[in-house]
Motif scaffolding. Structure first.
Motif, mmCIF file in Angstrom:
data_model
loop_
_atom_site.group_PDB
_atom_site.id
_atom_site.type_symbol
_atom_site.label_atom_id
_atom_site.label_comp_id
_atom_site.label_asym_id
_atom_site.label_seq_id
_atom_site.Cartn_x
_atom_site.Cartn_y
_atom_site.Cartn_z
ATOM 1 N N ALA A 179 1.000 -1.268 -0.440
ATOM 2 C CA ALA A 179 0.257 -0.040 -0.070
ATOM 3 C C ALA A 179 0.877 0.983 0.246
ATOM 4 C CB ALA A 179 -1.266 -0.090 1.631
ATOM 5 N N LEU A 180 2.208 1.565 0.883
ATOM 6 C CA LEU A 180 3.516 2.323 0.606
ATOM 7 C C LEU A 180 3.098 3.027 -0.183
ATOM 8 C CD1 LEU A 180 4.909 4.610 1.881
ATOM 9 C CD2 LEU A 180 6.578 2.505 3.049
ATOM 10 N N THR A 181 3.604 1.377 -1.330
ATOM 11 C CA THR A 181 5.069 1.744 -2.119
ATOM 12 C C THR A 181 4.183 2.438 -3.488
ATOM 13 O OG1 THR A 181 5.343 -0.255 -1.797
ATOM 14 C CG2 THR A 181 6.000 0.316 -4.372
ATOM 15 N N ALA A 182 2.373 1.989 -3.792
ATOM 16 C CA ALA A 182 1.391 2.526 -4.847
ATOM 17 C C ALA A 182 1.463 3.604 -3.994
ATOM 18 C CB ALA A 182 0.126 0.873 -4.128
ATOM 19 N N GLU A 183 1.214 4.250 -2.712
ATOM 20 C CA GLU A 183 1.072 5.385 -2.924
ATOM 21 C C GLU A 183 1.530 6.484 -2.988
ATOM 22 O OE1 GLU A 183 0.084 8.505 1.013
ATOM 23 O OE2 GLU A 183 -0.535 6.073 1.155
ATOM 24 N N VAL A 184 3.137 5.721 -2.690
ATOM 25 C CA VAL A 184 4.137 6.736 -2.949
ATOM 26 C C VAL A 184 4.660 6.739 -5.149
ATOM 27 C CG1 VAL A 184 7.060 7.225 -2.865
ATOM 28 C CG2 VAL A 184 5.287 6.501 -0.862
ATOM 29 N N GLU A 185 4.200 5.786 -5.346
ATOM 30 C CA GLU A 185 4.495 5.475 -6.838
ATOM 31 C C GLU A 185 3.851 6.423 -7.668
ATOM 32 O OE1 GLU A 185 4.915 1.960 -11.082
ATOM 33 O OE2 GLU A 185 3.359 1.924 -8.515
ATOM 34 N N GLU A 186 2.236 6.255 -7.216
ATOM 35 C CA GLU A 186 1.224 7.517 -7.335
ATOM 36 C C GLU A 186 1.648 9.369 -7.774
ATOM 37 O OE1 GLU A 186 -1.651 7.759 -10.364
ATOM 38 O OE2 GLU A 186 -1.457 5.503 -9.049
ATOM 39 N N LYS A 187 2.519 9.112 -6.340
ATOM 40 C CA LYS A 187 2.294 10.837 -6.128
ATOM 41 C C LYS A 187 4.007 10.989 -7.152
ATOM 42 C CE LYS A 187 4.324 13.893 -3.016
ATOM 43 N NZ LYS A 187 5.182 13.316 -0.851
ATOM 44 N N PHE A 188 4.962 9.693 -7.360
ATOM 45 C CA PHE A 188 6.644 9.656 -8.126
ATOM 46 C C PHE A 188 6.139 10.263 -9.499
ATOM 47 C CE2 PHE A 188 10.933 8.102 -8.579
ATOM 48 C CZ PHE A 188 10.927 9.343 -8.165
ATOM 49 N N ALA A 189 4.778 9.149 -9.500
ATOM 50 C CA ALA A 189 4.279 9.354 -10.862
ATOM 51 C C ALA A 189 4.070 10.814 -12.313
ATOM 52 C CB ALA A 189 2.913 8.427 -11.259
#
Length: 759
Positions: free
Chosen positions: A274-284
């Protein structure tokens, strides 16, 4: 510091009652940055009381004048003890050396007490710990102590004192900040696996086992799969019995507890995803997604930046704190002995004394075992060192009396047959204090890269006389031309002789000859060590008895000689030039800045991990990357060869043995001073530069880091040539002084002063 606002808030965690969470303005995190996230229990379930304590802590956080350890006394008159402890504990984390803590409980005897100290060394899987079991009379089925495996097992210092009386143990642990740093690295690696859309099993594997394979959370938290319930019959031979698989169910972790551990692990993995998905979305939005990166370099840069971003996320530190709490909770399951804790509550020492061998070993195994049925409670990865004392004597009637031995076991040499060129400074610093360096080597494949590196180090540093070799798996040495013990022994020693011959150009003919003579008279041949001592054939029993006799005689006085070498300081510049090049050129290749035959460029993550350890002063190496050991080894080898060619002698040595006795005294003195010099120049004086190397991130960061490390090497070990810089000249003068002082200290003489010395 004043630019950042610090605030505390009350939280609910896995602990009963309220806790407080805040970023500490002085304590540093695993990246060396101030603002370590701290969580401490408030000792109350009342919300109003929790609010009162949090308000006090916020007063401390809001006033920079309190941010010093020497203000603790003033604060104690104004604030609650729980608040004082939460804020001030850890500010002045003056670490007491773990060996000193063990000494306070079980002092190590030495030759003055009639004890011989033996250092066990060998490659992973060679059988050094299995051999140690026979020396201390440990049954492989009932005692299972120390733990063995074909994989890397011994990762902490293991010290055994054989003595009559009760059984005693002193176990020291990694400091809390090192454990937190390892957990952060495992957690970050798990996030990188998750962002690459790896399955949950791969994510869990990254979390549960550190890349360096010394820190295994699976031992503490439990495995991702329930190995205790796995049926291996389909992969076993019917006629094979593996005693190590058997375990008294009273010592195994109960099924209900294993299931609860798995539920917690699954929660950790779900939160990582969940943490990874959240950061990836912001990072994208700024750098796109992982799948959009076209080249390998782009993907590496993206992953590095993602790792930095995920580390900064509040949920990352919350996850890390939850895992730390899970780890700390395992100490509460210890039922025996006495546990001592630091002011922050982290354990630093566990002790026990008992007259019951079975009870004693059962208690100690929770700190040393690797049995899969105990996963979820084992504290083995958290252990820094184990010292044991007691009637641990060999089960050999031929051994006279009770041997007085101090036996030191530790992490194995190297990981593969070709990966080692230098011996870790953790090992070499022990050469001077032990009486025997026992190399345990596999007779089927003797003298691969790691054992040869040890011979180079022991010989060039003047300790060849302490060397002995135990060849294991001798029973597996087979061939139509090998029909007797003598033929097999000669076959192995012939291979060893060829390997030593290859060292003559590296360490000099004098050292190579001394090593060869030592091995000829101090080699032991053993087989079937996985069996009980009583089940060994008579020949191997006799070899064990011979080894134990060698160990005891290792404290006999060293021969002295009245002949001394006489030196002219000619050729030293050439020798040191060769040493520096032999250090710098391979490292240039590892950093990807130049080509060197047989040396590949290291992955950027490994170089970064090395710079992190040196920047934070945790260690001077990472896995097989050992810059301090490399520089020390090359300088010592070239110095040893230079010392091997004195201009004259006060009288001609009677033989090669007397010659080496005189030279070894000088080599020892040189090695001691070179150890200090290399540590100072590569670590102590370069901390800020290692921090700069670690801090690089983003596009091109790997290249910038490599060039910064190259600059560190240029300052620490400048090239020596005809057009050398003033720094290089000063460095050469330091080396000159070390050799001159060592020669004079050891009774040698000098004919003339080097023209290279600064005037």
């Amino acid at each position: 510091m004043a630019d950042r606002q610090y605030a505390a808030s009350k939280t609910r965690s896995g602990r009963p009652g309220w806790s407080v969470t805040f970023r500490h303005p002085v304590r540093t995190d695993s990246r060396g940055e101030r603002g370590l996230k701290v969580r401490r229990g408030l000792g109350t379930s009342e919300e109003a009381e929790a609010d009162r304590l949090v308000a006090q802590l916020n007063e401390l956080l809001g006033d920079e004048s309190w941010w010093s350890g020497d203000r603790r006394g003033d604060a104690e008159s104004k604030y609650d003890p729980i608040v004082i402890s939460a804020f001030f504990d850890g500010i002045e984390a003056s670490r007491v050396d773990p060996e000193t803590r063990r000494d306070e409980v079980i002092p190590l005897p030495d030759a003055n007490d009639g004890y011989s100290t033996v250092l066990f060394l060998g490659t992973t899987g060679a059988g050094k710990t299995t051999l140690l079991r026979h020396v201390i009379g440990s049954d492989p089925e009932t005692d299972r102590f120390p733990s063995t495996s074909t994989a890397k097992t011994t990762t902490a210092d293991f010290e055994i004192v054989t003595a009559p009386g009760n059984y005693m143990a002193a176990v020291t642990f990694m400091p809390e900040h090192e454990v937190r740093a390892h957990i952060d690295e495992c957690l970050e690696e798990a996030c990188l696996e998750a962002v690459q859309k790896k399955p949950s099993g791969k994510i869990a594997a990254a979390l549960l086992e550190h890349r360096e394979q010394r820190f295994r959370l699976s031992y503490v938290l439990g495995g991702w799969t329930d190995t205790a319930a796995t049926d291996n019959d389909d992969f076993s031979f019917d006629d094979e019995q593996d005693a190590a698989v058997d375990l008294d169910e009273a010592e195994a972790v109960p099924a209900e507890e294993r299931q609860l551990n798995h539920v917690r692990l699954k929660d950790f993995v779900d939160r990582i995803m969940a943490l990874t998905a959240e950061v990836e979305e912001k990072f994208a939005g700024s750098l796109g997604r992982m799948v959009d990166q076209k080249s390998a370099d782009d993907r590496a840069t993206w992953l590095e930046l993602f790792g930095i971003e995920v580390f900064k996320h509040p949920q990352f530190s919350n996850l890390a704190l939850d895992i730390v709490e899970e780890v700390a909770d395992r100490f509460s399951k210890i039922e025996d002995g006495k546990l001592q804790r630091s002011p922050t509550g982290w354990p630093f020492l566990w002790t026990i004394e008992s007259d019951d061998r079975d009870h004693f070993l059962s208690a100690v195994r929770w700190f040393s075992s690797n049995h899969h049925k105990q996963f979820g409670r084992l504290l083995t990865p958290l252990v820094d060192g184990i010292r044991v004392k007691g009637p641990l004597f060999p089960e050999l009637s031929e051994v006279n009396g009770e041997p007085h031995l101090v036996l030191l076991d530790g992490q194995g040499l190297g990981h593969t047959a070709t990966s080692v060129s230098s011996v870790s400074t953790r090992i070499t610093k022990k050469f001077a204090s032990v009486d025997m360096v026992l190399l345990v080597d596999n007779a089927q494949q003797p003298m691969q890269a790691a054992p040869l590196a040890l011979l180079r180090s022991v010989g060039s540093s003047g300790f060849a006389r302490k060397l002995a070799i135990a060849f294991t798996h001798f029973d597996q040495v087979k061939g139509a031309n090998l029909g007797s013990f003598e033929q097999k022994r000669d076959h192995i020693l012939g291979s060893v002789g060829n390997a030593i011959a290859s060292l003559r150009d590296i360490v000099g003919s004098g050292v190579a000859g001394a090593i060869e003579r030592q091995i000829d008279g101090h080699s032991i041949f053993l087989g079937g060590l996985d069996r009980r001592t009583e089940k060994l054939p008579g020949g191997f029993k006799r070899e064990l008895v011979r080894l134990i006799d060698m160990m005891q005689r290792a404290i006999e006085p060293v021969e002295r000689t009245d002949c001394s070498p006489i030196y002219e300081f000619k050729g030293l510049e050439i020798a040191m030039h060769d040493a520096i090049d032999a250090f710098r050129d391979p490292w240039g290749a590892r950093l990807g800045l130049s080509y060197h035959d047989g040396v590949s460029k290291e992955h950027w993550t490994r170089i970064k991990a090395l710079s992190r350890r040196l920047a934070n002063r945790w260690s001077d190496e990472y896995d097989t990357l050992t810059p301090v050991a490399d520089l020390l080894a090359r300088l010592q080898e070239e110095a040893s060869k230079w010392l091997d060619r004195p201009a004259a002698w006060t009288r001609q040595p009677a033989n090669d043995e007397e010659r080496e006795i005189a030279l070894d005294a000088i080599r020892e003195a040189v090695f001691k001073e070179l150890s200090r010099l290399t540590k100072s120049r590569l670590t102590d004086e370069q901390v800020a530069n290692w921090r700069d190397a670690y801090d690089f991130s983003g596009p091109g960061s790997a290249g910038k880091r490599s060039r910064t490390i190259e600059e560190i090497h240029d300052h620490a070990a400048p090239r020596i040539n005809a057009a050398m810089s003033s720094d290089a000249r000063a460095f050469l003068d330091q080396l000159h002084d070390i050799l001159r002082d060592a020669i004079l200290e050891a009774g040698g003489r000098i004919l003339s002063v080097s023209t290279m010395q600064t005037t």
